[in-house]
Structures are given as structure tokens and as C-alpha cells.
Design a protein around this motif. Structure first.
Motif, PDB file in Angstrom:
ATOM      1  N   VAL A  13       2.544  10.072   3.060  1.00 33.06           N
ATOM      2  CA  VAL A  13       1.841   9.057   3.773  1.00 33.06           C
ATOM      3  C   VAL A  13       2.229   7.468   3.321  1.00 33.06           C
ATOM      4  O   VAL A  13       2.540   6.808   4.160  1.00 33.06           O
ATOM      5  CB  VAL A  13       0.253   9.058   3.682  1.00 33.06           C
ATOM      6  CG1 VAL A  13      -0.439   7.968   4.245  1.00 33.06           C
ATOM      7  CG2 VAL A  13      -0.224  10.454   4.194  1.00 33.06           C
ATOM      8  N   GLY A  14       2.355   7.501   2.068  1.00 34.67           N
ATOM      9  CA  GLY A  14       3.075   6.246   1.568  1.00 34.67           C
ATOM     10  C   GLY A  14       4.138   6.034   2.022  1.00 34.67           C
ATOM     11  O   GLY A  14       4.766   4.698   2.431  1.00 34.67           O
ATOM     12  N   ALA A  15       5.281   6.825   1.963  1.00 37.39           N
ATOM     13  CA  ALA A  15       6.488   6.592   2.563  1.00 37.39           C
ATOM     14  C   ALA A  15       6.563   6.370   4.126  1.00 37.39           C
ATOM     15  O   ALA A  15       7.312   5.476   4.397  1.00 37.39           O
ATOM     16  CB  ALA A  15       7.271   8.182   2.129  1.00 37.39           C
ATOM     17  N   LEU A  16       5.789   6.931   4.636  1.00 35.99           N
ATOM     18  CA  LEU A  16       5.457   6.606   6.095  1.00 35.99           C
ATOM     19  C   LEU A  16       4.969   4.959   6.247  1.00 35.99           C
ATOM     20  O   LEU A  16       5.385   4.315   7.374  1.00 35.99           O
ATOM     21  CB  LEU A  16       4.760   7.593   6.871  1.00 35.99           C
ATOM     22  CG  LEU A  16       5.208   8.988   7.135  1.00 35.99           C
ATOM     23  CD1 LEU A  16       4.152   9.794   7.618  1.00 35.99           C
ATOM     24  CD2 LEU A  16       6.333   9.032   7.894  1.00 35.99           C
ATOM     25  N   MET A  17       4.231   4.684   5.538  1.00 37.93           N
ATOM     26  CA  MET A  17       3.784   3.339   5.632  1.00 37.93           C
ATOM     27  C   MET A  17       4.805   2.363   5.211  1.00 37.93           C
ATOM     28  O   MET A  17       4.599   0.864   5.527  1.00 37.93           O
ATOM     29  CB  MET A  17       2.759   3.143   4.601  1.00 37.93           C
ATOM     30  CG  MET A  17       1.509   3.980   5.209  1.00 37.93           C
ATOM     31  SD  MET A  17       0.164   3.615   4.048  1.00 37.93           S
ATOM     32  CE  MET A  17      -0.989   2.708   5.056  1.00 37.93           C
ATOM     33  N   LEU A  18       5.870   2.478   4.908  1.00 39.01           N
ATOM     34  CA  LEU A  18       6.934   1.467   4.267  1.00 39.01           C
ATOM     35  C   LEU A  18       7.629   0.941   5.339  1.00 39.01           C
ATOM     36  O   LEU A  18       7.918   1.435   6.464  1.00 39.01           O
ATOM     37  CB  LEU A  18       7.825   2.345   3.210  1.00 39.01           C
ATOM     38  CG  LEU A  18       7.357   2.295   1.704  1.00 39.01           C
ATOM     39  CD1 LEU A  18       8.124   3.024   0.853  1.00 39.01           C
ATOM     40  CD2 LEU A  18       6.787   1.065   1.240  1.00 39.01           C
ATOM     41  N   LEU A  78       0.877  -0.969  -0.044  1.00 37.80           N
ATOM     42  CA  LEU A  78      -0.058  -0.017   0.082  1.00 37.80           C
ATOM     43  C   LEU A  78       0.809   1.363   0.025  1.00 37.80           C
ATOM     44  O   LEU A  78       0.559   2.225  -0.757  1.00 37.80           O
ATOM     45  CB  LEU A  78      -0.770   0.046   1.182  1.00 37.80           C
ATOM     46  CG  LEU A  78      -1.817   1.133   1.307  1.00 37.80           C
ATOM     47  CD1 LEU A  78      -2.883   1.261   0.250  1.00 37.80           C
ATOM     48  CD2 LEU A  78      -2.573   0.983   2.550  1.00 37.80           C
ATOM     49  N   GLY A  79       1.967   1.186   0.503  1.00 34.24           N
ATOM     50  CA  GLY A  79       2.947   2.382   0.707  1.00 34.24           C
ATOM     51  C   GLY A  79       3.411   2.636  -0.699  1.00 34.24           C
ATOM     52  O   GLY A  79       3.507   3.939  -1.089  1.00 34.24           O
ATOM     53  N   ILE A  80       3.935   1.789  -1.366  1.00 33.75           N
ATOM     54  CA  ILE A  80       4.452   1.959  -2.576  1.00 33.75           C
ATOM     55  C   ILE A  80       3.249   2.306  -3.452  1.00 33.75           C
ATOM     56  O   ILE A  80       3.417   3.288  -4.548  1.00 33.75           O
ATOM     57  CB  ILE A  80       5.073   0.862  -3.323  1.00 33.75           C
ATOM     58  CG1 ILE A  80       6.298   0.235  -2.309  1.00 33.75           C
ATOM     59  CG2 ILE A  80       5.545   0.827  -4.680  1.00 33.75           C
ATOM     60  CD1 ILE A  80       7.005  -0.918  -2.655  1.00 33.75           C
TER      61      ILE A  80
END
Length: 178
Positions: free
Chosen positions: A173-178, A3-5
């Protein structure tokens, strides 16, 4: 794919789309307001040319200018008259009658000229009022068109910048989810 990517990819896509939309809005505004300033290559050449002018002394140019002016207003016509003098043996009564006739003719001519002048003046005033009204209407219409074009270009630029901002947030937000 996580989901992050996916969020990073969507954010990057929104950023690219926003930059393209904002750039197109700027281009549209420039096409309307400064068509002579279009072209990146022309701007770069102009900028490099201006750098060269810093080191060179420019001689002032002096060119003679000639102007012409035309008008559609009709010219006022005048009547000319020749006067036959009385002979040296004319009596005083004949001279008085002759002068009275001449003064009457001149007064009549002056009255005729005054009436023509008043009529022409009235006609010119009416034409001037009509021209002023047409110019005012044209200026108002041009102002409306300018406002609409500015609003369109600025709205597109704002939408593009909002897309860039949302894309940055989504990518973050995507980078934080990685």
C-alpha cells in the motif's frame, strides 16, 4: 517523509519482526522435539557429508550386542527334604505307613506351594496394575506437555507469519501511494 515511505518502512519492520518471531517459534519447537538436530553449522556439515556418501560404498557394520535384564521381583523359596528309606526287612504295613506319611507330606508341601504361588501371583498382579496406572498417567502427562509445547511453538510461528503478511500488505500500500 511521505506517508508512502512511512508505510513501506512500517511494512518492512513488520516483515522482519514476523520472520524473527516465526524463526524463534520454529527454534523453540525444535529445542523441545529434536534437541540433537540443533545447529545450522551441524546441519550443513551433515548435508555435505551425505553428498559424499552417494559416491562411496559403505561397508555394513556388524557389532555384537550384549544385553542385561534385571528385576526387583522376589524369588520364591522352596524347602528341600531328605527321605530315609526303610530297611530290607520292613513289613508291608511299615512300608504302607511310610509311603502314606510321604504322600501326606508331599500333598502338604504342594498345598503350601500352591498357597504361596497364589499369594505371590496376587501380589504381582497388584504391583503390575499399579505400574500400569503409573505409566498411563505419565504417558498422559507427557502427551499434554507435548500438545502444549506444540501449540506454543506453532502459535508463535503463526503470529510471525501473520506479521509478515500484514507487513507485505502495508509495504505494498505504501508503494502504491508513492
Amino acid at each position: 517523509m511521505s506517508l508512502g515511505i512511512s508505510l513501506i518502512s512500517v511494512g518492512a519492520g513488520l516483515q522482519v519482526l514476523g520472520v524473527i518471531a516465526a524463526g524463534d517459534g520454529v527454534r523453540r519447537t525444535r529445542v523441545i522435539y529434536a534437541p540433537e538436530r540443533l545447529g545450522i553449522w551441524r546441519q550443513v556439515k551433515k548435508w555435505f557429508g551425505s553428498l559424499g556418501r552417494i559416491f562411496r560404498h559403505q561397508q555394513p557394520l556388524a557389532e555384537p550386542a550384549v544385553g542385561k535384564m534385571a528385576t526387583d521381583l522376589p524369588a520364591v523359596s522352596f524347602d528341600g527334604r531328605g527321605v530315609v528309606e526303610l530297611g530290607p526287612d520292613a513289613t508291608t504295613e511299615q512300608r504302607v505307613d511310610f509311603l502314606t506319611t510321604q504322600v501326606t507330606a508331599l500333598q502338604s508341601g504342594v498345598g503350601h506351594l500352591e498357597r504361596n504361588l497364589v499369594a505371590q501371583s496376587r501380589k504381582w498382579q497388584e504391583e503390575l496394575v499399579a505400574v500400569r496406572a503409573a505409566v498411563s498417567e505419565e504417558a498422559a502427562q507427557s502427551r499434554r506437555q507435548v500438545k502444549e509445547a506444540k501449540a506454543d511453538g506453532l502459535a508463535q510461528e503463526a503470529i510471525g507469519l501473520w506479521c509478515v503478511g500484514i507487513g507485505v500488505i502495508v509495504a505494498f500500500v505504501g508503494a502504491l501511494m508513492l
